[in-house]
Design a protein around this motif. Sequence first.
Motif, PDB file in Angstrom:
ATOM      1  N   ARG A   1       9.138   5.002   5.271  1.00  0.00           N
ATOM      2  CA  ARG A   1       8.093   5.977   4.973  1.00  0.00           C
ATOM      3  C   ARG A   1       8.404   6.753   3.689  1.00  0.00           C
ATOM      4  NH1 ARG A   1       7.106   7.812  11.243  1.00  0.00           N
ATOM      5  NH2 ARG A   1       5.202   6.590  11.571  1.00  0.00           N
ATOM      6  N   LYS A   2       9.662   7.117   3.508  1.00  0.00           N
ATOM      7  CA  LYS A   2      10.039   7.837   2.291  1.00  0.00           C
ATOM      8  C   LYS A   2       9.822   6.975   1.055  1.00  0.00           C
ATOM      9  CE  LYS A   2      13.414  11.054   4.283  1.00  0.00           C
ATOM     10  NZ  LYS A   2      14.858  11.447   4.341  1.00  0.00           N
ATOM     11  N   LEU A   3      10.129   5.684   1.165  1.00  0.00           N
ATOM     12  CA  LEU A   3       9.903   4.774   0.045  1.00  0.00           C
ATOM     13  C   LEU A   3       8.415   4.682  -0.286  1.00  0.00           C
ATOM     14  CD1 LEU A   3      10.899   2.537  -1.937  1.00  0.00           C
ATOM     15  CD2 LEU A   3      10.420   0.906  -0.089  1.00  0.00           C
ATOM     16  N   LEU A   4       7.586   4.493   0.753  1.00  0.00           N
ATOM     17  CA  LEU A   4       6.144   4.403   0.529  1.00  0.00           C
ATOM     18  C   LEU A   4       5.596   5.700  -0.049  1.00  0.00           C
ATOM     19  CD1 LEU A   4       5.067   2.525   3.793  1.00  0.00           C
ATOM     20  CD2 LEU A   4       5.253   1.578   1.488  1.00  0.00           C
ATOM     21  N   ALA A   5       6.106   6.822   0.437  1.00  0.00           N
ATOM     22  CA  ALA A   5       5.651   8.118  -0.075  1.00  0.00           C
ATOM     23  C   ALA A   5       5.990   8.263  -1.554  1.00  0.00           C
ATOM     24  CB  ALA A   5       6.288   9.241   0.733  1.00  0.00           C
ATOM     25  N   CYS A   6       7.190   7.844  -1.934  1.00  0.00           N
ATOM     26  CA  CYS A   6       7.617   7.940  -3.325  1.00  0.00           C
ATOM     27  C   CYS A   6       6.750   7.065  -4.221  1.00  0.00           C
ATOM     28  CB  CYS A   6       9.082   7.541  -3.434  1.00  0.00           C
ATOM     29  SG  CYS A   6       9.732   7.548  -5.116  1.00  0.00           S
ATOM     30  N   LEU A   7       6.481   5.846  -3.785  1.00  0.00           N
ATOM     31  CA  LEU A   7       5.718   4.915  -4.607  1.00  0.00           C
ATOM     32  C   LEU A   7       4.240   5.279  -4.657  1.00  0.00           C
ATOM     33  CD1 LEU A   7       7.375   1.529  -3.560  1.00  0.00           C
ATOM     34  CD2 LEU A   7       7.766   2.860  -5.638  1.00  0.00           C
ATOM     35  N   CYS A   8       3.731   5.861  -3.573  1.00  0.00           N
ATOM     36  CA  CYS A   8       2.315   6.240  -3.527  1.00  0.00           C
ATOM     37  C   CYS A   8       2.061   7.620  -4.120  1.00  0.00           C
ATOM     38  CB  CYS A   8       1.808   6.233  -2.086  1.00  0.00           C
ATOM     39  SG  CYS A   8       1.759   4.603  -1.341  1.00  0.00           S
ATOM     40  N   GLY A   9       3.116   8.411  -4.269  1.00  0.00           N
ATOM     41  CA  GLY A   9       2.935   9.763  -4.763  1.00  0.00           C
ATOM     42  C   GLY A   9       2.311  10.700  -3.752  1.00  0.00           C
ATOM     43  N   VAL A  10       2.607  10.457  -2.477  1.00  0.00           N
ATOM     44  CA  VAL A  10       2.080  11.315  -1.416  1.00  0.00           C
ATOM     45  C   VAL A  10       3.251  11.779  -0.560  1.00  0.00           C
ATOM     46  CG1 VAL A  10      -0.143  10.125  -1.385  1.00  0.00           C
ATOM     47  CG2 VAL A  10       1.681   9.365   0.155  1.00  0.00           C
ATOM     48  N   SER A  11       2.956  12.640   0.405  1.00  0.00           N
ATOM     49  CA  SER A  11       4.004  13.154   1.283  1.00  0.00           C
ATOM     50  C   SER A  11       4.361  12.142   2.368  1.00  0.00           C
ATOM     51  CB  SER A  11       3.547  14.459   1.940  1.00  0.00           C
ATOM     52  OG  SER A  11       2.479  14.197   2.838  1.00  0.00           O
ATOM     53  N   THR A  12       5.557  12.292   2.902  1.00  0.00           N
ATOM     54  CA  THR A  12       5.966  11.446   4.026  1.00  0.00           C
ATOM     55  C   THR A  12       5.033  11.659   5.216  1.00  0.00           C
ATOM     56  OG1 THR A  12       8.265  11.617   3.288  1.00  0.00           O
ATOM     57  CG2 THR A  12       7.899  10.830   5.530  1.00  0.00           C
ATOM     58  N   ARG A  13       4.565  12.873   5.391  1.00  0.00           N
ATOM     59  CA  ARG A  13       3.626  13.169   6.474  1.00  0.00           C
ATOM     60  C   ARG A  13       2.333  12.377   6.304  1.00  0.00           C
ATOM     61  NH1 ARG A  13       2.645  17.284  10.146  1.00  0.00           N
ATOM     62  NH2 ARG A  13       0.448  17.708  10.586  1.00  0.00           N
ATOM     63  N   ALA A  14       1.839  12.306   5.059  1.00  0.00           N
ATOM     64  CA  ALA A  14       0.623  11.538   4.814  1.00  0.00           C
ATOM     65  C   ALA A  14       0.846  10.057   5.104  1.00  0.00           C
ATOM     66  CB  ALA A  14       0.162  11.730   3.379  1.00  0.00           C
ATOM     67  N   VAL A  15       2.016   9.546   4.746  1.00  0.00           N
ATOM     68  CA  VAL A  15       2.328   8.139   5.029  1.00  0.00           C
ATOM     69  C   VAL A  15       2.318   7.889   6.530  1.00  0.00           C
ATOM     70  CG1 VAL A  15       4.147   6.387   4.931  1.00  0.00           C
ATOM     71  CG2 VAL A  15       3.614   7.756   2.912  1.00  0.00           C
ATOM     72  N   SER A  16       2.910   8.809   7.297  1.00  0.00           N
ATOM     73  CA  SER A  16       2.976   8.621   8.751  1.00  0.00           C
ATOM     74  C   SER A  16       1.604   8.706   9.400  1.00  0.00           C
ATOM     75  CB  SER A  16       3.918   9.652   9.375  1.00  0.00           C
ATOM     76  OG  SER A  16       3.396  10.964   9.227  1.00  0.00           O
ATOM     77  N   GLN A  17       0.667   9.386   8.747  1.00  0.00           N
ATOM     78  CA  GLN A  17      -0.684   9.518   9.297  1.00  0.00           C
ATOM     79  C   GLN A  17      -1.615   8.386   8.870  1.00  0.00           C
ATOM     80  OE1 GLN A  17      -1.742  13.425   7.884  1.00  0.00           O
ATOM     81  NE2 GLN A  17      -0.922  14.462   9.698  1.00  0.00           N
ATOM     82  N   GLU A  18      -1.361   7.806   7.670  1.00  0.00           N
ATOM     83  CA  GLU A  18      -2.332   6.875   7.112  1.00  0.00           C
ATOM     84  C   GLU A  18      -1.791   5.475   6.827  1.00  0.00           C
ATOM     85  OE1 GLU A  18      -3.988   8.661   3.626  1.00  0.00           O
ATOM     86  OE2 GLU A  18      -4.317  10.595   4.610  1.00  0.00           O
ATOM     87  N   LEU A  19      -0.499   5.344   6.578  1.00  0.00           N
ATOM     88  CA  LEU A  19       0.035   4.040   6.175  1.00  0.00           C
ATOM     89  C   LEU A  19       0.909   3.403   7.245  1.00  0.00           C
ATOM     90  CD1 LEU A  19       0.947   4.682   2.405  1.00  0.00           C
ATOM     91  CD2 LEU A  19      -1.124   3.683   3.362  1.00  0.00           C
ATOM     92  N   LEU A  20       2.002   4.069   7.575  1.00  0.00           N
ATOM     93  CA  LEU A  20       2.904   3.540   8.590  1.00  0.00           C
ATOM     94  C   LEU A  20       2.804   4.457   9.802  1.00  0.00           C
ATOM     95  CD1 LEU A  20       6.630   2.461   7.964  1.00  0.00           C
ATOM     96  CD2 LEU A  20       5.483   2.668  10.160  1.00  0.00           C
ATOM     97  N   VAL A  21       1.999   4.010  10.765  1.00  0.00           N
ATOM     98  CA  VAL A  21       1.564   4.883  11.862  1.00  0.00           C
ATOM     99  C   VAL A  21       2.384   4.608  13.117  1.00  0.00           C
ATOM    100  CG1 VAL A  21      -0.413   5.554  13.269  1.00  0.00           C
ATOM    101  CG2 VAL A  21      -0.759   4.877  10.875  1.00  0.00           C
TER     102      VAL A  21
END
Length: 263
Positions: A72-92
Amino acid sequence: MMDVCVLGPMEICSSGRADRVCLAPKPRTVLALLCGHPGQMISVACLVREVWGEEPPASSLRNMHTYVLQVRKLLACLCGVSTRAVSQELLVTHPGGYSLSEAALGFDHRTFTELTGAGRGRLRDGELLAGIGDLLQALRIWRGPAFADVVTGPVLEAQRRQLHDARIGAMEALSEARISAGQFHEVISDLSSFVAENPLHEGLHFHYMRALALSGGRARALEVFSRLRLNLVSELGIEPGASMQQLQRCILNSTDPAMASGL
């Protein structure tokens, strides 16, 4: 949209930029398994088996939580969003497992499958050049073996083999179509590396031999047959199949190789 690419070393592509997946082997396997099945809930038990096999350590559940957080941290870094946003929208997170969004992310293996299907459909409809174009586009997506830099467990290894077979099938369909279009030299160029990487695959050798013979390279075509036969006999103890032998006879007798039946 951000694309996750597994047809070669794993990459994440966004805005024309490709970033290698900088993860340790175990979290990399977790991400790869989720990427291989986008939109599907992958159970924690399945993830644990993929990473550790049948004898996971007592800390496996705690470690798995850590690996998912790292992804999630990797996706957040590459997407430019928060880890919280990743957990809600990308890796659920789901009860008992996790899923990677198929709506917010693109996946190169799905694009390959869609293009291959479109190309085969156009070939069936008689749209020869359009079908060739789709298949060429599909095969250009590949940058190497699927999951090339991933330590695979049973699920990923099965998918890796399935994707490999699909790639070979697409190349066979493309070769047959290009021979029909008279593009013999293009087929030879396409297949030279494929037959070297798949020394026991009769279908690839069949199209390679036909293209060589039809372009005037009868001697080279017969050398390809001899090399294939040697490999099959020495490694599997079998002779080339009837179609390969028929094609060899056509070439030896100077019969039109286009008359040989396909595999």
